[in-house]
Design a protein around this motif. Structure first.
Motif, PDB file in Angstrom:
ATOM      1  N   MET B  24       0.845  -1.196   0.000  1.00 10.57           N
ATOM      2  CA  MET B  24       0.000   0.000   0.000  1.00 10.57           C
ATOM      3  C   MET B  24       0.880   1.246   0.000  1.00 10.57           C
ATOM      4  O   MET B  24       0.618   2.191  -0.747  1.00 10.57           O
ATOM      5  CB  MET B  24      -0.872  -0.033   1.265  1.00 10.57           C
ATOM      6  N   MET B  27       2.495   1.691  -3.343  1.00  8.94           N
ATOM      7  CA  MET B  27       1.510   2.235  -4.290  1.00  8.94           C
ATOM      8  C   MET B  27       1.328   3.734  -4.064  1.00  8.94           C
ATOM      9  O   MET B  27       1.310   4.518  -5.011  1.00  8.94           O
ATOM     10  CB  MET B  27       0.180   1.485  -4.097  1.00  8.94           C
ATOM     11  N   TYR B  28       1.229   4.112  -2.801  1.00 13.95           N
ATOM     12  CA  TYR B  28       1.039   5.522  -2.456  1.00 13.95           C
ATOM     13  C   TYR B  28       2.222   6.367  -2.952  1.00 13.95           C
ATOM     14  O   TYR B  28       2.023   7.436  -3.541  1.00 13.95           O
ATOM     15  CB  TYR B  28       0.871   5.660  -0.944  1.00 13.95           C
ATOM     16  N   ASN B  29       3.431   5.861  -2.730  1.00 12.76           N
ATOM     17  CA  ASN B  29       4.612   6.609  -3.172  1.00 12.76           C
ATOM     18  C   ASN B  29       4.646   6.765  -4.685  1.00 12.76           C
ATOM     19  O   ASN B  29       4.965   7.842  -5.201  1.00 12.76           O
ATOM     20  CB  ASN B  29       5.889   5.904  -2.705  1.00 12.76           C
ATOM     21  N   THR B  32       2.023   9.322  -5.694  1.00 12.10           N
ATOM     22  CA  THR B  32       2.485  10.681  -5.409  1.00 12.10           C
ATOM     23  C   THR B  32       3.446  11.159  -6.501  1.00 12.10           C
ATOM     24  O   THR B  32       3.299  12.264  -7.022  1.00 12.10           O
ATOM     25  CB  THR B  32       3.201  10.715  -4.044  1.00 12.10           C
ATOM     26  N   CYS B  35       1.491  11.657  -9.900  1.00 10.12           N
ATOM     27  CA  CYS B  35       0.600  12.818  -9.925  1.00 10.12           C
ATOM     28  C   CYS B  35       1.395  14.123  -9.859  1.00 10.12           C
ATOM     29  O   CYS B  35       1.020  15.123 -10.457  1.00 10.12           O
ATOM     30  CB  CYS B  35      -0.423  12.743  -8.794  1.00 10.12           C
ATOM     31  N   HIS B  36       2.513  14.081  -9.141  1.00 11.65           N
ATOM     32  CA  HIS B  36       3.360  15.267  -9.103  1.00 11.65           C
ATOM     33  C   HIS B  36       3.890  15.561 -10.507  1.00 11.65           C
ATOM     34  O   HIS B  36       3.830  16.688 -10.986  1.00 11.65           O
ATOM     35  CB  HIS B  36       4.512  15.043  -8.124  1.00 11.65           C
ATOM     36  N   LEU B  57      -4.487  17.437  -9.175  1.00 13.09           N
ATOM     37  CA  LEU B  57      -4.063  16.454  -8.162  1.00 13.09           C
ATOM     38  C   LEU B  57      -5.258  15.640  -7.658  1.00 13.09           C
ATOM     39  O   LEU B  57      -5.179  14.418  -7.530  1.00 13.09           O
ATOM     40  CB  LEU B  57      -3.389  17.161  -6.982  1.00 13.09           C
ATOM     41  N   ASP B  58      -6.380  16.345  -7.378  1.00 16.84           N
ATOM     42  CA  ASP B  58      -7.575  15.643  -6.892  1.00 16.84           C
ATOM     43  C   ASP B  58      -8.014  14.579  -7.892  1.00 16.84           C
ATOM     44  O   ASP B  58      -8.279  13.432  -7.530  1.00 16.84           O
ATOM     45  CB  ASP B  58      -8.729  16.629  -6.675  1.00 16.84           C
ATOM     46  N   VAL B  61      -5.477  11.572  -8.204  1.00 19.10           N
ATOM     47  CA  VAL B  61      -5.578  10.561  -7.142  1.00 19.10           C
ATOM     48  C   VAL B  61      -6.774   9.654  -7.412  1.00 19.10           C
ATOM     49  O   VAL B  61      -6.659   8.419  -7.355  1.00 19.10           O
ATOM     50  CB  VAL B  61      -5.714  11.237  -5.760  1.00 19.10           C
ATOM     51  N   ALA B  62      -7.915  10.255  -7.743  1.00 15.42           N
ATOM     52  CA  ALA B  62      -9.123   9.466  -8.011  1.00 15.42           C
ATOM     53  C   ALA B  62      -8.883   8.493  -9.157  1.00 15.42           C
ATOM     54  O   ALA B  62      -9.213   7.306  -9.068  1.00 15.42           O
ATOM     55  CB  ALA B  62     -10.287  10.392  -8.330  1.00 15.42           C
ATOM     56  N   LEU B  65      -6.308   5.598  -8.344  1.00 16.73           N
ATOM     57  CA  LEU B  65      -6.881   4.527  -7.525  1.00 16.73           C
ATOM     58  C   LEU B  65      -7.860   3.698  -8.339  1.00 16.73           C
ATOM     59  O   LEU B  65      -7.943   2.474  -8.175  1.00 16.73           O
ATOM     60  CB  LEU B  65      -7.560   5.131  -6.289  1.00 16.73           C
TER      61      LEU B  65
END
Lengths: 91, 96
Positions: B24, B27-29, B32, B35-36, B57-58, B61-62, B65
């Motif tokens: 997890m 995946m998050y990294n 980030t 998206c950056h 960015l919003d 992220v959507a 995922l």
């Protein structure tokens, strides 16, 4: 007593891990801001313009990370609620 | 994920959980970083996120995922198909 020792070791391991994560993100941030901001190698000193760029880059990176983290948390809350609802339906 | 696995002892469960947390955070990294890269142009005249960057960015992220989930479903489906094919082959083997 022994469980206290185990707990202490666990907490220490977590602290080390979060410090590790912090160092990694620091390295990543340096790389990103250097690559995006420094183009001129006719002098070995950092120019004002490059310095401003790097400082802004770091601040913006942190703000972007905060925003991404907020959105991610929202999604996790929603997906947890969905999973709970599904479990209720099935159970 | 953990529910679909056969009964495991506590140590193994812990390992699986740790692995899930690790995946997890990986995946998050990656999200980030992606998206950056996609939302923040490499010009840092200002330290504030502008409106367009924030909205980007919003949505990023959507969408990330969403894609993560879709790819997961596809992988599950593919591995199920694979398993079935292997079973079928193994079933046919003795007759040949």
């Amino acid at each position: 007593m022994t469980s206290e020792i185990v707990d202490a070791a666990k907490i220490e391991a977590e602290q080390i891990k979060s410090f590790r994560d912090f160092l990694f993100s620091y390295n990543k941030l340096s790389e990103l801001c250097f690559v995006d901001c420094v183009w001129d190698f006719t002098s070995r000193t950092v120019r004002d313009q490059e310095n401003n760029c790097a400082v802004n880059c770091a601040e913006k990176f942190l703000k972007a990370n905060q925003r991404i983290s907020q959105r991610f948390q929202e999604f996790q809350v929603i997906s947890n609620e969905n999973a709970l609802a599904m479990a209720k339906k099935a159970g | 994920m953990a529910a679909s696995l056969p009964q495991l002892d506590v140590a193994k469960m812990q390992m699986v959980q740790d692995l899930e947390i690790e995946m997890m955070s990986d995946m998050y990294n990656r999200m980030t970083a992606a998206c950056h890269k996609k939302c923040i142009p490499p010009k840092y005249k200002d330290a504030e996120l502008v409106k367009g960057e924030s909205v980007c960015l919003d949505r990023c992220v959507a969408k990330y995922l969403d894609i993560h989930e879709r790819v997961g479903r596809k992988l599950t489906q593919m591995s199920l198909q694979d398993e079935e094919a292997v079973k079928k082959l193994q079933g046919e083997m003795p007759r040949v």
